[in-house]
Design an enzyme around this catalytic site. Structure first.
Site, mmCIF file in Angstrom:
data_model
loop_
_atom_site.group_PDB
_atom_site.id
_atom_site.type_symbol
_atom_site.label_atom_id
_atom_site.label_comp_id
_atom_site.label_asym_id
_atom_site.label_seq_id
_atom_site.Cartn_x
_atom_site.Cartn_y
_atom_site.Cartn_z
ATOM 1 N N SER A 1 -6.711 -5.421 -6.493
ATOM 2 C CA SER A 1 -7.480 -6.252 -5.715
ATOM 3 C C SER A 1 -8.806 -5.877 -6.754
ATOM 4 C CB SER A 1 -8.072 -5.082 -4.458
ATOM 5 O OG SER A 1 -8.236 -4.285 -4.388
ATOM 6 N N ARG B 1 -6.197 -2.529 8.837
ATOM 7 C CA ARG B 1 -6.580 -3.477 8.132
ATOM 8 C C ARG B 1 -6.230 -4.425 6.976
ATOM 9 N NH1 ARG B 1 -8.203 1.626 5.766
ATOM 10 N NH2 ARG B 1 -7.048 1.831 3.309
ATOM 11 N N SER C 1 -7.847 -5.475 4.151
ATOM 12 C CA SER C 1 -8.733 -5.455 2.654
ATOM 13 C C SER C 1 -9.018 -6.325 1.674
ATOM 14 C CB SER C 1 -7.485 -3.979 2.607
ATOM 15 O OG SER C 1 -7.441 -3.173 2.323
ATOM 16 N N ARG D 1 0.445 7.156 -2.653
ATOM 17 C CA ARG D 1 0.601 8.612 -1.795
ATOM 18 C C ARG D 1 1.451 8.539 -1.702
ATOM 19 N NH1 ARG D 1 -2.706 5.592 2.881
ATOM 20 N NH2 ARG D 1 -2.440 3.816 1.521
ATOM 21 N N GLU E 1 -11.377 -4.792 -6.409
ATOM 22 C CA GLU E 1 -11.986 -2.596 -5.390
ATOM 23 C C GLU E 1 -11.241 -2.451 -6.172
ATOM 24 O OE1 GLU E 1 -11.677 -5.029 -3.096
ATOM 25 O OE2 GLU E 1 -13.403 -6.397 -2.861
ATOM 26 N N ASN E 2 -10.327 -2.358 -6.787
ATOM 27 C CA ASN E 2 -9.574 -1.384 -7.699
ATOM 28 C C ASN E 2 -10.242 -0.955 -8.838
ATOM 29 O OD1 ASN E 2 -6.749 -2.378 -6.274
ATOM 30 N ND2 ASN E 2 -7.697 -0.944 -5.849
ATOM 31 N N ASP F 1 0.801 -1.126 -0.337
ATOM 32 C CA ASP F 1 -0.091 -0.038 0.415
ATOM 33 C C ASP F 1 1.177 1.492 0.104
ATOM 34 O OD1 ASP F 1 -2.325 1.497 -0.200
ATOM 35 O OD2 ASP F 1 -2.724 1.166 2.224
ATOM 36 N N GLY F 2 0.163 2.215 -0.543
ATOM 37 C CA GLY F 2 0.766 3.336 -0.469
ATOM 38 C C GLY F 2 1.596 3.922 -1.397
#
Length: 253
Positions: free
Chosen positions: A76, A205, A207, A35, A78-79, A31-32
């Site tokens: 994922s 989390r 995910s 960002r 969801e992506n 993740d990240g």
């Protein structure tokens, strides 16, 4: 990475690690990336490109250390809600990674696996996935598993449908359905469950990642973004894992 370059017990000891207290299977929520890029005034896709460098480092070092399997949460289910331009670039990056890293996969003798649904993946990505699966099918080293278009709830739903169909056709009865049966119908059938889940970027989390399989996994969360994650961070995660008292619901003996 050849077997001659694996870490010796003495080298592991220098790093504060015990070969008897290493996880067999590490799962990573990377993740990240976006960002990291935004914090540096860069396009989000640059974070994904930089993240590939972390993948190379961590996969190679895990193979050297003696980890049996690494599963990486690449995309994922969801992506798909992300902007189409970013998704197109992710598909291109996945295709490029598979092409460029295939020789390393073979040099390191890595077993290669992919979990997740193929629907929605680009033709180029699917082609390179299948080519890598084919050329690496006889490898005997660490297993590298990529979770692509993967969601654990969807995986479990798919497994239930397969089991239901086998009950309908008489191949099994409801009485024979147990935890082992369900595990054998998941995408990860034949794989050990993760012992350690690493999540970067500080999110607390899981995910929708390997929900069935990580029931007893240890969690390690770092504030570092995935493009920043390197060998010292991996060692820290392994040291943290080794210090855990894993009782699996029982009492310390």
């Amino acid at each position: 990475m050849t077997r001659e370059t694996e870490y010796t017990p003495d080298k592991l000891q220098e790093l504060g690690l015990d070969s008897q207290r290493l996880p067999r299977h590490i799962a990573v929520i990377m993740d990240g990336n976006g960002r990291w890029a935004i914090s540096r005034g860069l396009p989000r896709i640059e974070g994904h490109r930089r993240g590939v460098q972390s993948v190379r480092t961590i996969v190679e070092e895990c193979a050297r250390i003696g980890i049996e399997q690494v599963t990486l949460y690449c995309l994922s289910s969801e992506n798909w809600k992300r902007p189409q331009e970013e998704l197109d670039l992710l598909m291109q990056l996945l295709e490029q990674y598979l092409v460029e890293e295939r020789s390393e996969i073979m040099r390191q003798e890595l077993q290669f696996a992919v979990i997740g649904r193929r629907d929605g993946l680009s033709e180029g990505a699917l082609r390179e996935i299948d080519r890598t699966l084919e050329v690496a099918r006889d490898n005997t080293g660490m297993r590298l598993c990529l979770a692509i278009n993967y969601g654990s709830r969807g995986e479990i739903a798919d497994a239930v449908r397969r089991i239901a169909e086998q009950v309908r056709t008489g191949e099994m009865t409801p009485e024979t359905i147990d935890e082992q049966c369900i595990s054998e119908h998941l995408d990860t059938a034949g794989m050990t469950d993760p012992d350690l889940v690493i999540r970067t970027a500080g999110e607390m989390r899981v995910s929708n990642f390997l929900l069935w399989q990580i029931s007893y996994a240890e969690l390690f969360v770092t504030q570092k973004y995935w493009p920043e994650f390197r060998l010292p961070d991996l060692i820290e995660a392994l040291q943290s894992f080794a210090a855990r008292d894993r009782r699996f619901g029982g009492l310390k003996g």
